[in-house]
Write an enzyme that holds these catalytic residues in place. Structure first.
Site, PDB file in Angstrom:
ATOM      1  N   ASP A 169       6.744  51.822  41.310  1.00  0.00           N
ATOM      2  CA  ASP A 169       6.522  52.277  39.937  1.00  0.00           C
ATOM      3  C   ASP A 169       6.657  53.798  39.803  1.00  0.00           C
ATOM      4  O   ASP A 169       6.158  54.393  38.856  1.00  0.00           O
ATOM      5  CB  ASP A 169       5.144  51.814  39.438  1.00  0.00           C
ATOM      6  CG  ASP A 169       4.031  52.376  40.304  1.00  0.00           C
ATOM      7  OD1 ASP A 169       4.341  52.973  41.358  1.00  0.00           O
ATOM      8  OD2 ASP A 169       2.856  52.209  39.935  1.00  0.00           O
TER       9      ASP A 169
ATOM     10  N   HIS B 131      30.658  65.441  53.051  1.00  0.00           N
ATOM     11  CA  HIS B 131      29.409  65.286  52.299  1.00  0.00           C
ATOM     12  C   HIS B 131      28.240  64.945  53.233  1.00  0.00           C
ATOM     13  O   HIS B 131      27.440  64.052  52.944  1.00  0.00           O
ATOM     14  CB  HIS B 131      29.573  64.244  51.185  1.00  0.00           C
ATOM     15  CG  HIS B 131      30.414  64.757  50.057  1.00  0.00           C
ATOM     16  ND1 HIS B 131      31.032  63.947  49.147  1.00  0.00           N
ATOM     17  CD2 HIS B 131      30.756  66.024  49.697  1.00  0.00           C
ATOM     18  CE1 HIS B 131      31.718  64.689  48.277  1.00  0.00           C
ATOM     19  NE2 HIS B 131      31.562  65.955  48.594  1.00  0.00           N
TER      20      HIS B 131
ATOM     21  N   ASP C 116      26.465  74.139  52.278  1.00  0.00           N
ATOM     22  CA  ASP C 116      26.999  73.979  50.918  1.00  0.00           C
ATOM     23  C   ASP C 116      25.798  73.626  50.057  1.00  0.00           C
ATOM     24  O   ASP C 116      25.257  72.531  50.156  1.00  0.00           O
ATOM     25  CB  ASP C 116      28.055  72.867  50.912  1.00  0.00           C
ATOM     26  CG  ASP C 116      28.713  72.690  49.545  1.00  0.00           C
ATOM     27  OD1 ASP C 116      28.197  73.221  48.542  1.00  0.00           O
ATOM     28  OD2 ASP C 116      29.756  72.007  49.495  1.00  0.00           O
TER      29      ASP C 116
ATOM     30  N   ASP D 248      27.096  76.561  43.165  1.00  0.00           N
ATOM     31  CA  ASP D 248      27.756  75.716  44.180  1.00  0.00           C
ATOM     32  C   ASP D 248      28.450  76.622  45.197  1.00  0.00           C
ATOM     33  O   ASP D 248      29.623  76.941  45.053  1.00  0.00           O
ATOM     34  CB  ASP D 248      28.766  74.786  43.480  1.00  0.00           C
ATOM     35  CG  ASP D 248      29.444  73.831  44.459  1.00  0.00           C
ATOM     36  OD1 ASP D 248      29.031  73.762  45.626  1.00  0.00           O
ATOM     37  OD2 ASP D 248      30.406  73.160  44.027  1.00  0.00           O
TER      38      ASP D 248
ATOM     39  N   HIS E 206      40.664  68.067  51.005  1.00  0.00           N
ATOM     40  CA  HIS E 206      40.113  68.072  49.644  1.00  0.00           C
ATOM     41  C   HIS E 206      40.872  69.086  48.796  1.00  0.00           C
ATOM     42  O   HIS E 206      41.695  69.846  49.289  1.00  0.00           O
ATOM     43  CB  HIS E 206      38.598  68.315  49.647  1.00  0.00           C
ATOM     44  CG  HIS E 206      38.139  69.597  50.295  1.00  0.00           C
ATOM     45  ND1 HIS E 206      38.230  70.816  49.676  1.00  0.00           N
ATOM     46  CD2 HIS E 206      37.564  69.829  51.510  1.00  0.00           C
ATOM     47  CE1 HIS E 206      37.725  71.753  50.474  1.00  0.00           C
ATOM     48  NE2 HIS E 206      37.327  71.183  51.604  1.00  0.00           N
TER      49      HIS E 206
ATOM     50  N   HIS F 184      37.058  72.914  41.455  1.00  0.00           N
ATOM     51  CA  HIS F 184      36.627  72.015  40.379  1.00  0.00           C
ATOM     52  C   HIS F 184      35.908  72.865  39.348  1.00  0.00           C
ATOM     53  O   HIS F 184      35.491  73.991  39.627  1.00  0.00           O
ATOM     54  CB  HIS F 184      35.740  70.875  40.912  1.00  0.00           C
ATOM     55  CG  HIS F 184      34.519  71.331  41.667  1.00  0.00           C
ATOM     56  ND1 HIS F 184      33.370  71.761  41.050  1.00  0.00           N
ATOM     57  CD2 HIS F 184      34.274  71.431  42.998  1.00  0.00           C
ATOM     58  CE1 HIS F 184      32.475  72.087  41.969  1.00  0.00           C
ATOM     59  NE2 HIS F 184      33.003  71.912  43.168  1.00  0.00           N
TER      60      HIS F 184
ATOM     61  N   HIS G 246      30.192  69.083  39.431  1.00  0.00           N
ATOM     62  CA  HIS G 246      31.614  68.777  39.208  1.00  0.00           C
ATOM     63  C   HIS G 246      31.713  68.602  37.705  1.00  0.00           C
ATOM     64  O   HIS G 246      31.522  67.515  37.173  1.00  0.00           O
ATOM     65  CB  HIS G 246      32.038  67.510  39.955  1.00  0.00           C
ATOM     66  CG  HIS G 246      31.961  67.672  41.448  1.00  0.00           C
ATOM     67  ND1 HIS G 246      31.963  66.631  42.329  1.00  0.00           N
ATOM     68  CD2 HIS G 246      31.880  68.788  42.225  1.00  0.00           C
ATOM     69  CE1 HIS G 246      31.891  67.081  43.569  1.00  0.00           C
ATOM     70  NE2 HIS G 246      31.831  68.392  43.530  1.00  0.00           N
TER      71      HIS G 246
ATOM     72  N   GLU H 282      37.196  76.821  47.006  1.00  0.00           N
ATOM     73  CA  GLU H 282      36.523  76.366  48.224  1.00  0.00           C
ATOM     74  C   GLU H 282      37.460  75.764  49.262  1.00  0.00           C
ATOM     75  O   GLU H 282      37.325  74.598  49.644  1.00  0.00           O
ATOM     76  CB  GLU H 282      35.430  75.357  47.875  1.00  0.00           C
ATOM     77  CG  GLU H 282      35.837  74.246  46.907  1.00  0.00           C
ATOM     78  CD  GLU H 282      34.674  73.293  46.628  1.00  0.00           C
ATOM     79  OE1 GLU H 282      34.073  72.804  47.588  1.00  0.00           O
ATOM     80  OE2 GLU H 282      34.365  73.063  45.446  1.00  0.00           O
TER      81      GLU H 282
ATOM     82  N   TYR I 152      38.878  71.689  58.841  1.00  0.00           N
ATOM     83  CA  TYR I 152      37.976  70.785  59.569  1.00  0.00           C
ATOM     84  C   TYR I 152      38.782  70.243  60.741  1.00  0.00           C
ATOM     85  O   TYR I 152      39.708  69.446  60.555  1.00  0.00           O
ATOM     86  CB  TYR I 152      37.503  69.670  58.634  1.00  0.00           C
ATOM     87  CG  TYR I 152      37.031  70.234  57.298  1.00  0.00           C
ATOM     88  CD1 TYR I 152      35.735  70.726  57.148  1.00  0.00           C
ATOM     89  CD2 TYR I 152      37.911  70.352  56.218  1.00  0.00           C
ATOM     90  CE1 TYR I 152      35.327  71.293  55.948  1.00  0.00           C
ATOM     91  CE2 TYR I 152      37.512  70.921  55.008  1.00  0.00           C
ATOM     92  CZ  TYR I 152      36.223  71.389  54.885  1.00  0.00           C
ATOM     93  OH  TYR I 152      35.817  71.956  53.700  1.00  0.00           O
TER      94      TYR I 152
ATOM     95  N   ARG J 143      34.143  76.039  55.663  1.00  0.00           N
ATOM     96  CA  ARG J 143      34.486  76.099  54.235  1.00  0.00           C
ATOM     97  C   ARG J 143      33.834  77.352  53.664  1.00  0.00           C
ATOM     98  O   ARG J 143      32.728  77.738  54.089  1.00  0.00           O
ATOM     99  CB  ARG J 143      33.976  74.838  53.502  1.00  0.00           C
ATOM    100  CG  ARG J 143      34.300  74.840  52.019  1.00  0.00           C
ATOM    101  CD  ARG J 143      34.169  73.458  51.348  1.00  0.00           C
ATOM    102  NE  ARG J 143      32.823  72.908  51.326  1.00  0.00           N
ATOM    103  CZ  ARG J 143      32.387  71.917  52.081  1.00  0.00           C
ATOM    104  NH1 ARG J 143      33.215  71.348  52.949  1.00  0.00           N
ATOM    105  NH2 ARG J 143      31.158  71.490  51.989  1.00  0.00           N
TER     106      ARG J 143
ATOM    107  N   GLU K  40      33.067  78.922  49.824  1.00  0.00           N
ATOM    108  CA  GLU K  40      33.127  78.524  48.407  1.00  0.00           C
ATOM    109  C   GLU K  40      32.437  79.559  47.527  1.00  0.00           C
ATOM    110  O   GLU K  40      31.265  79.882  47.732  1.00  0.00           O
ATOM    111  CB  GLU K  40      32.419  77.162  48.230  1.00  0.00           C
ATOM    112  CG  GLU K  40      32.344  76.705  46.786  1.00  0.00           C
ATOM    113  CD  GLU K  40      31.778  75.291  46.616  1.00  0.00           C
ATOM    114  OE1 GLU K  40      31.001  74.854  47.498  1.00  0.00           O
ATOM    115  OE2 GLU K  40      32.109  74.646  45.615  1.00  0.00           O
TER     116      GLU K  40
END
Ligand code: GLY
Ligand code: MN
Ligand code: MN
Length: 446
Positions: A47, A250, A267, A278, A357, A361, A368, A392, A396, A413, A415
């Site tokens: 709940d 991710h 990130d 971001d 990628h 964005h 996003h 970004e 990899y 990365r 960004e």
């Protein structure tokens, strides 16, 4: 570690919310109404619910952050063009879950023309919709067709009085999303703040990192700073990936120890007044890059800096991505990770083994963010002042036997968040170091 609290920017004014509703109504076909539901609470377990977060479109048009509200826009209506239905006042529930605005609060605090509690909705809607021929609804909303069906039966009340019949419905999302794609000065100020909080958090994590800590401890540093600075928390699940975990795009487990000699990719971005930061930075756990890490990092940094520098009105995200792909591919060839002619490696997409990628964005109320990327199937959308985007690029490197050992399992990365301006661009996130010497100097200083 205490840090200075950043000064808060002003909230979006009631006048701006009013202007947004007017701008939306001005685009509707004649004799139409908009029905836009806000968000509802979502069960987390048994709940208990997740902390409520208003739906971005509803917030954009009202500034109201209560669950179970509904906005109805009725262009030309004399008794008021904006109507909101809101949660019923209920002293018992309010004692448990907090104060509710009530209809009067919606009007006085948010400048809505007319408001009613949800208990009155069934009785009021037929009157409000009488004679409206077209409904604009968010067609991706779970309950959109229920709302449309309800409206259809309610419209019959008007028909019986000889008023025009409801003829159909359209998607309201493209209209709202096109508005959201170009940010106002007040929105940019909020994004500047969300990104400044995010930047402080990244600096804090960089200063804290050391071998022996775990990924979640850097997550804790970041998220402490987000809330300490008045943000609601992370704008999306924080990613802290040490070593090869950085290659999982991710990765959100954040459960592994941070090892000496490895890089860590973070990130993470704060949410402030529902606007998202971001930022990604990648840095050595122990404060010093080794040669292979530095060489690969410089390739990503070079591509990222050139991509940011290229941002100005008229340029497209496709142009920016193309430049990044060319720079990364050239760097991969130079390091011996790809073989062959530059153009062939690009045309045959050999770089996709290491970079799969896209580069950018939109960024705003959603991380996003909404807004189109193309004018049509063949034409990418040119940048305009007021658009906000991420840049970004990353590399990899899989842990596979044909890769030189020194590069295996490295993920990088970088960004930043960038506003398109009349003159070119403004980088919102340059308070976090990204050059090798600057990162090493910051990490050595603590
Ligand atoms: N953090 C999600 C992204 O960078 O797109
Ligand atoms: Mn990100
Ligand atoms: Mn991003």
């Amino acid at each position: 570690m205490l840090t200075d609290v950043l000064p808060r920017p002003p909230a979006i004014t009631r006048a701006e919310y009013h202007q947004r509703r007017d701008t939306l109504m001005a685009q509707l076909l004649t004799n139409a109404a908009v029905i836009l539901p806000g968000g509802s609470l979502v069960t987390r377990s048994n709940d208990s619910e997740y902390t409520f977060r208003q739906s971005s479109d509803f917030y954009y048009l009202t500034g109201i952050s209560e669950p179970d509200a509904l906005l109805v826009l009725l262009p030309g209506r004399e008794a008021g063009q904006s109507v909101v239905f809101c949660q019923d006042r209920d002293p018992t529930m309010e004692a448990w879950t907090g104060r509710r605005l009530g209809a009067q609060g919606v009007i006085t605090a948010h400048g809505i023309d007319q408001a009613f509690e949800n208990a009155e909705r069934e009785a009021m809607m037929p009157e409000l919709l009488a004679g409206r021929e077209l409904l604009y609804l968010p067609l991706d909303h779970d309950g959109a067709l229920d709302i449309a069906e309800e409206a259809l039966s309610q419209a019959k009340a008007g028909q019986r009085r000889g008023l025009p019949a409801l003829k159909g419905w359209m998607d309201v999302n493209p209209l709202i999303h096109a508005m959201r794609q170009i940010k106002s000065e007040a929105e940019i100020a909020l994004l500047r703040h969300a990104t400044a909080i995010s930047a402080h958090a990244h600096v804090r994590a960089m200063c804290t990192a050391r071998p022996g800590l775990s990924e979640y401890q850097l997550q804790a540093e970041l998220e402490h700073e987000f809330v300490w600075q008045g943000g609601s928390g992370p704008a999306y699940s924080t990613i802290v990936g040490g070593g090869a975990n950085a290659c999982v795009l991710h990765y959100i487990e954040n459960s592994a120890p941070l090892a000496d000699g490895e890089l860590v990719l973070i990130d993470a971005g704060a949410e402030f007044e529902l606007y998202a930061g971001d930022i990604t930075r990648t840095f050595p756990v122990s404060g010093r890059f080794n040669d292979a890490q530095r060489a690969l990092y410089q390739v990503v940094l070079h591509a990222q800096e050139r991509a940011v520098a290229a941002i100005q009105p008229g340029v497209t995200l496709a142009d920016i991505h193309k430049g990044v792909v060319a720079d990364l591919t050239a760097g991969l060839i130079e390091l011996g990770l790809l073989e062959g002619e530059l153009q062939t490696c690009i045309d045959e997409q050999h770089y996709r083994r290491f970079y799969l990628h896209s580069t950018s964005h939109w960024l705003g109320l959603d991380v996003h963010d909404v807004g189109t990327y193309r004018l049509n199937a063949d034409t990418p959308r040119p940048l305009e002042p007021g658009m906000v985007l991420t840049v970004e690029p990353g590399l990899y490197i899989p842990d596979e036997t044909d890769i030189p050992v020194a590069y295996r399992g490295i993920g990088i990365r970088i960004e930043d968040n960038v506003v398109v301006t009349n003159q070119g661009h403004e980088v919102l996130t340059d308070q976090v170091p990204k050059r090798v010497a600057d990162i090493e100097a910051l990490m050595a200083s603590d």
